[in-house]
Design an enzyme around this catalytic site. Sequence first.
Site, PDB file in Angstrom:
ATOM      1  N   ARG B  71       1.804   3.808  19.469  1.00 52.13           N
ATOM      2  CA  ARG B  71       3.127   4.287  19.004  1.00 52.13           C
ATOM      3  C   ARG B  71       4.187   4.337  20.106  1.00 52.13           C
ATOM      4  O   ARG B  71       5.290   4.794  19.859  1.00 52.13           O
ATOM      5  CB  ARG B  71       3.026   5.661  18.348  1.00 52.13           C
ATOM      6  CG  ARG B  71       2.054   5.721  17.186  1.00 52.13           C
ATOM      7  CD  ARG B  71       2.718   5.362  15.872  1.00 52.13           C
ATOM      8  NE  ARG B  71       1.734   5.331  14.804  1.00 52.13           N
ATOM      9  CZ  ARG B  71       1.150   4.213  14.370  1.00 52.13           C
ATOM     10  NH1 ARG B  71       1.472   3.046  14.884  1.00 52.13           N
ATOM     11  NH2 ARG B  71       0.253   4.245  13.412  1.00 52.13           N
ATOM     12  N   ASN B 101       2.540  -3.454  16.996  1.00 51.64           N
ATOM     13  CA  ASN B 101       3.476  -2.904  16.003  1.00 51.64           C
ATOM     14  C   ASN B 101       4.182  -1.644  16.499  1.00 51.64           C
ATOM     15  O   ASN B 101       4.191  -0.609  15.850  1.00 51.64           O
ATOM     16  CB  ASN B 101       2.756  -2.629  14.679  1.00 51.64           C
ATOM     17  CG  ASN B 101       1.588  -1.681  14.842  1.00 51.64           C
ATOM     18  OD1 ASN B 101       1.174  -1.395  15.951  1.00 51.64           O
ATOM     19  ND2 ASN B 101       1.058  -1.193  13.740  1.00 51.64           N
ATOM     20  N   HIS B 186      -5.024  -9.674  10.300  1.00 50.99           N
ATOM     21  CA  HIS B 186      -5.253  -8.530   9.415  1.00 50.99           C
ATOM     22  C   HIS B 186      -5.488  -9.177   8.051  1.00 50.99           C
ATOM     23  O   HIS B 186      -4.532  -9.588   7.394  1.00 50.99           O
ATOM     24  CB  HIS B 186      -4.007  -7.644   9.414  1.00 50.99           C
ATOM     25  CG  HIS B 186      -4.024  -6.534   8.405  1.00 50.99           C
ATOM     26  ND1 HIS B 186      -4.517  -5.293   8.689  1.00 50.99           N
ATOM     27  CD2 HIS B 186      -3.606  -6.478   7.114  1.00 50.99           C
ATOM     28  CE1 HIS B 186      -4.398  -4.516   7.613  1.00 50.99           C
ATOM     29  NE2 HIS B 186      -3.856  -5.221   6.651  1.00 50.99           N
ATOM     30  N   HIS B 239     -11.058  -5.480  11.398  1.00 55.22           N
ATOM     31  CA  HIS B 239     -11.567  -4.458  10.483  1.00 55.22           C
ATOM     32  C   HIS B 239     -12.034  -5.008   9.135  1.00 55.22           C
ATOM     33  O   HIS B 239     -11.481  -4.690   8.091  1.00 55.22           O
ATOM     34  CB  HIS B 239     -10.545  -3.326  10.275  1.00 55.22           C
ATOM     35  CG  HIS B 239      -9.145  -3.778   9.964  1.00 55.22           C
ATOM     36  ND1 HIS B 239      -8.849  -4.634   8.942  1.00 55.22           N
ATOM     37  CD2 HIS B 239      -7.963  -3.492  10.556  1.00 55.22           C
ATOM     38  CE1 HIS B 239      -7.551  -4.845   8.913  1.00 55.22           C
ATOM     39  NE2 HIS B 239      -7.000  -4.176   9.888  1.00 55.22           N
ATOM     40  N   ASP B 312      -9.622   1.396  15.413  1.00 57.94           N
ATOM     41  CA  ASP B 312      -8.432   1.191  14.581  1.00 57.94           C
ATOM     42  C   ASP B 312      -7.583   2.463  14.556  1.00 57.94           C
ATOM     43  O   ASP B 312      -7.039   2.852  13.526  1.00 57.94           O
ATOM     44  CB  ASP B 312      -8.809   0.738  13.170  1.00 57.94           C
ATOM     45  CG  ASP B 312      -7.653   0.021  12.488  1.00 57.94           C
ATOM     46  OD1 ASP B 312      -6.735  -0.414  13.202  1.00 57.94           O
ATOM     47  OD2 ASP B 312      -7.659  -0.075  11.250  1.00 57.94           O
ATOM     48  N   PHE B 330      -0.714   4.593   5.540  1.00 60.27           N
ATOM     49  CA  PHE B 330      -2.083   4.153   5.745  1.00 60.27           C
ATOM     50  C   PHE B 330      -2.484   4.429   7.191  1.00 60.27           C
ATOM     51  O   PHE B 330      -1.733   4.101   8.106  1.00 60.27           O
ATOM     52  CB  PHE B 330      -2.194   2.641   5.531  1.00 60.27           C
ATOM     53  CG  PHE B 330      -1.923   2.178   4.126  1.00 60.27           C
ATOM     54  CD1 PHE B 330      -2.955   2.088   3.212  1.00 60.27           C
ATOM     55  CD2 PHE B 330      -0.650   1.782   3.735  1.00 60.27           C
ATOM     56  CE1 PHE B 330      -2.727   1.615   1.921  1.00 60.27           C
ATOM     57  CE2 PHE B 330      -0.406   1.308   2.446  1.00 60.27           C
ATOM     58  CZ  PHE B 330      -1.439   1.231   1.537  1.00 60.27           C
ATOM     59  N   GLY B 331      -3.677   4.994   7.444  1.00 58.74           N
ATOM     60  CA  GLY B 331      -4.135   5.070   8.831  1.00 58.74           C
ATOM     61  C   GLY B 331      -4.997   6.268   9.141  1.00 58.74           C
ATOM     62  O   GLY B 331      -4.874   7.327   8.526  1.00 58.74           O
TER      63      GLY B 331
END
Lengths: 341, 432
Positions: B71, B101, B186, B239, B312, B330-331
């Site tokens: 982040r 990202n 992904h 993943h 992840d 999501f996460g």
Amino acid sequence: MINPYSPILMAPISLSTDLSAFRFPHPHLLGIEGLSPEEITLLLDLADAYVAQNRQRDKKSDVLRGRTIINLFFENSTRTQTSFELAGKRMGGDVINMSVSSSSIKKGETMIDTAMTLNAMHPDVLVVRHPDAGAVKLLSEKVNAAVINAGDGRHEHPTQALLDALTIKRRKGHLDRLTVAISGDILHSRVARSNILLLNLMGARVRVVAPLTLLPTDIDRFGVEVHHDMREGLTGCDIVMMLRLQTERMHGMFVPSIREYFHFFGLDREKLSYAKPDALVMHPGPMNRGVEIDSELADDINRSVIREQVEMGVAVRMACLDVLTRYDAPNPSGPNPSGAA
Amino acid sequence: MTKHRTAYLNARLLDPETNLDERGDLLLEDGRITDLGPGLFADGPPSGADIVDCNGHCLAPGLFDMRVQVREPGEEHMESIESAGHAAAAGGVTSMVCLPNTNPVIDDVSVVEFIARRAREAKLAKVFCYGSLTRGMNGTELTEMGLLAETGVLGFTDGEKALSNPLVLRRALSYARTFGLLVIQHPEVAELIEDGVMTEGEIATRLGLPSAPAEAEVMMVERDLRLVALTGGRYHAAHVSTAATVDVIRRAKRDGLNVTCDTAPHYFALNETSIGDYRTFAKVTPPLRSERDRQAIVDGLADGAIDAIASDHSPYDQDSKRLPFAQATFGIVGLESLLPLTLELYHNGYLTLLEALRKVTINPAKLLRQPVGRLARGAPGDLVIFDPDKPWRIDVDAFRSKSKNSPFDERPVQGVVLRTVVEGRAIYIRDA
């Protein structure tokens, strides 16, 4: 005995090959494919003689007097069209330039219609460039004139390969056993295809150097060594032939950026140092300075023969016009002249 | 100048690369492993060396987590390079690889250099990163992969976005292959998923949540493998979560394709029932799958179809998760639960201890061509000392990560990190 050069206009030029018995067996020049090493040698010898003619103060002969040459360009070109125009005019022919992209096609006329229309005017030679591969061959089947391919899509550009060969041969004395690295956008390049064919035919060793995104599939089947690293690909080369990277391909589609392309595949002194010390730098033009070639290197008269290539271009095109008009074979596939109206 | 020496005594030495599992000692000199083996210090440790008594606990290469979101830059309120570094240290992770990202996206050398500088300042776990495959992860224009690689990125991925355009992926694989670089996908067909937030099936139907078929994953992998065969590129599926995907990758490996994959702990430790009563901490992409899929992931790890386990780690703040399920982000955070959850595979008898460690050390390190993840002379002294058996309950409130979005809170697990060492420097020591 045919003496191709008027003694009044210029000193006679002696060819290493005796042309008296020569007959060019092809009605057209559509590509390097199909030419024999002997035919290529002869074209180069003849062109070499025309280099001398072009360096005289009076450059004009009349060997093509009465012949009509039409430059039919379906794709914009400045240098190739000018080069063919000069070639025809210096030999005394009547040269007409037609840029079809800006006329008939816009009015809806098909390429074949345009060709048939021009054919009815009895030209002797059509010099044709077209954005689609195979289009020039298709056109050649519909006309009586001899057709020279001035570039069709990604397929062939035979006069470019011949002028490159002449440039190399005049500098190095021979083509066989030379190692030639062709670097850049091989995928979209007709120049690369014609050069690979010609150089292989003449016994040179050819390498291609490019990122995988700019290499066509199965290019290794053309008898070339494939490299993705400039230093590796240039090691020990006699000739480094750079290709133009089109602007629209520089921004993330085939290569990420100009900066990255120049960093890895742009020719500069450091990368060139891996080639032989007397290696020559070539480029078919027009150059993107700072994209595929370092600006200062492109201008270095000791290494770069880029301007010489342009000079050889006119001579090679004179030789091509010559063999197709004076030592010509009839066009077997063309329509019956009486029927063409 | 004298060398700085640290002697690790009385350890159970575990090296997944050489299958070493025996009692012994290990010597670090100036941050590198210079010697190891049984009875190394039979005549006493070298004078002047710092002594670390392992008390018979496991001494293994530090964990290499190949999929972490930090982040930073951009969303430091959720996680930062420093807070993720602390979380990694507590989790026994000595190297982590960040997804691109961030904001701005890691698509330019300047961002890579920024992350490297922040990691140097934090002096915690090693921080590597991926570059994005396409500019701004826009899915259309390739990034400057060569320049990014020269700056140190380990591979290319568009993070949690699938690269859907086959022409762009083809060129990306070809271009990356020019430089020998890894492309990480992904894998999901986004158009098939649409607004789905969990796996299609009975549970989704009962909950009334928009869902997407598990096939969305394998469809993308199958398509991608055609492009891998076409281009000869290096491809890694991130993943993986379904039985079908594991089957396809297993077969592709048998056929000699250049393909690897990883999974995350939640795909072998949880299934879709964990969503329970709309628990948003169990909302993740790809979504949790059926029990049959979960078992297939375990099998894939056991037979080698799945190469690696990555946390992840996807930190999100409360605001992102305290929402109706369909609206939540999501996460799952994972750095601090990676080791105990991986050890579940060992405790449950699916993998040996060395096999389990291999998935989080040498395998991902080799995939990304880093000289870590091993106990070998000359290798960097990145180590973890842990007790593989000690039981405890995961407690998100004790997480060093700024975000607590874990569905594993209060889960009973075994395996405690005692000390984490990066190049000879202890970055975490558990309170006695």
